[in-house]
Motif scaffolding. Structure first.
Motif: not given
Length: 416
Positions: A182-186, A188-191, A143-145, A162-171
């Protein structure tokens, strides 16, 4: 845990250093990987307190070809290499650049030289470091954050974020504006989480300041105006010089700038051209201890931040938080996360960016009204000490890492 940094150590990134030390004190065992070697000649005390070993990736692949080739052949043919190469080839048409190849090569080296026992990768900055981190995490299957800050958010293309936000466990990011973007681009905005950096307040104790009396009327006791920051376009130091040139001739003041930066080559001649040379002093880069001494002598702190032509901007500059902690009246602009700390005329003065006349009016008002400086500066210090303690941000990170570790452990057991 491995922490990947763009450069280390850096004088302008005290907030990262204090976070690293805070995580160590919280019990995290860290190893640091830096994409660049240091260029600053000085260090902050916190850099010497950090215990984690530091390793440096090849800054340019052609400078260490054997190291890069060893990493390439180590991964070639492995299933994770094929998956990572597909991700790289997907990114390449959208960013055909030497930089993209460099990040892939650095990721190969990072993954090949991965420290024994490390099971997590945390990356500071969501632009180029997160590109390296994302590829390396894919190669390693770990995993990466990400910690996102300011320039890295606002100068990166939406597809890449968007790609990085979706692949990361959280930001995690440090301003409400940055988090919302960032939430508008993810997917999974909860991450995406908001956590202000804050200050290590033990390094910035409440100052013993006498009530303000200077009002700019005495040529033998001028107002001391201070700015701290790299001389780069987004800081707006050219706007500040033009504002100072607009101040009435009967006001007496001095201006001190602390920081390096390429724009000093144009700012110094501009100060001469505006007739300010006798009142302006350029001090270059300083350590945190030296800057703290400067805060103690200042009456006003000015930082007229702006949005650069490339979209680059500050989030909430750490120096504004530092200055406020020292009960100095801060004058800045309404961009990014600055209004998340300051409310105009309540605990600071805010003007629109790119407006020397409005900035001059704010500075003049602050100079002529020492009792108002004291009131607003006192309110700002109280807000910093009540809401911007770095212990809160360390607690946020502890919670996020603990939750992510637990999730990763559950996933690993379910796959075994």
């Amino acid at each position: 845990m491995v922490v990947l940094l763009k450069g280390y150590p850096r004088l302008s990134e005290t907030f990262i250093a204090q976070e690293l030390r805070g995580l160590e004190l919280a019990g995290f065992k860290l190893e640091l990987m830096s994409m660049r070697r240091p260029t600053d000649k000085k260090r902050h005390p916190v850099h010497d307190e950090i215990e984690a070993p530091v390793h440096y990736l090849p800054e340019y692949l052609h400078e260490e070809p054997l190291r890069v080739a060893k990493a390439f052949f180590h991964w070639l043919g492995k299933p994770s290499f094929r998956a990572t190469a597909r991700a790289f080839l997907k990114d390449l048409p959208r960013d055909i650049s030497r930089n993209r190849f460099r990040r892939f090569g650095q990721a190969l080296v990072l993954a090949c030289e991965w420290p024994d026992g490390a099971d997590w990768l945390h990356v500071h900055f969501i632009h180029t470091p997160a590109s390296v981190g994302r590829y390396a995490a894919q190669l390693l299957g770990i995993p990466f954050t990400v910690s996102a800050h300011a320039k890295d958010i606002w100068t990166s293309p939406d597809w890449e974020l968007s790609d990085k936000l979706d692949d990361a466990r959280w930001t995690v990011t440090c301003t409400r504006g940055g988090a919302d973007h960032l939430r508008t681009l993810s997917g999974h905005p909860d991450k995406v989480h908001l956590s202000y950096h804050g200050l290590n307040l033990s390094r910035f104790p409440s100052p013993a300041r006498a009530p303000a009396t200077r009002d700019g009327s005495d040529p033998n006791d001028p107002i001391a105006i201070l700015a701290v920051g790299r001389a780069v376009p987004k800081k707006g130091f050219d706007i500040l010089l033009r504002a100072l040139a607009l101040l009435p001739a009967n006001l007496h003041w001095t201006f001190d700038h602390v920081g390096g930066g390429d724009e000093l080559q144009t700012l110094k001649p501009l100060a001469e051209e505006l007739g300010l040379a006798g009142r302006v002093s350029w001090h270059g880069a300083m350590s945190q201890q030296e800057v703290l001494q400067r805060y103690g002598k200042a009456d006003i702190f000015a930082l007229p931040c702006r949005i650069g032509k490339d979209g680059d901007r500050d989030g909430l500059p750490n120096v504004l938080v530092e200055a406020a902690s020292q009960r100095i009246l801060c004058i800045s602009t309404t961009i990014s996360g600055i209004p998340e700390l300051f409310v105009d005329r309540e605990n600071g003065l805010l003007v629109e960016p790119e407006d020397p006349r409005a900035l001059a009016a704010a500075i003049e008002s602050a100079i002529r009204n020492p009792w108002e400086r004291d009131r607003m500066a006192g309110n700002a210090e109280a807000k910093v000490r009540g809401h911007f303690d770095h212990k809160t941000s360390i607690s946020d990170l502890e919670r996020l890492f603990s939750s992510a570790y637990s999730t990763a452990a559950i996933e690993e057991r379910s796959q075994s």
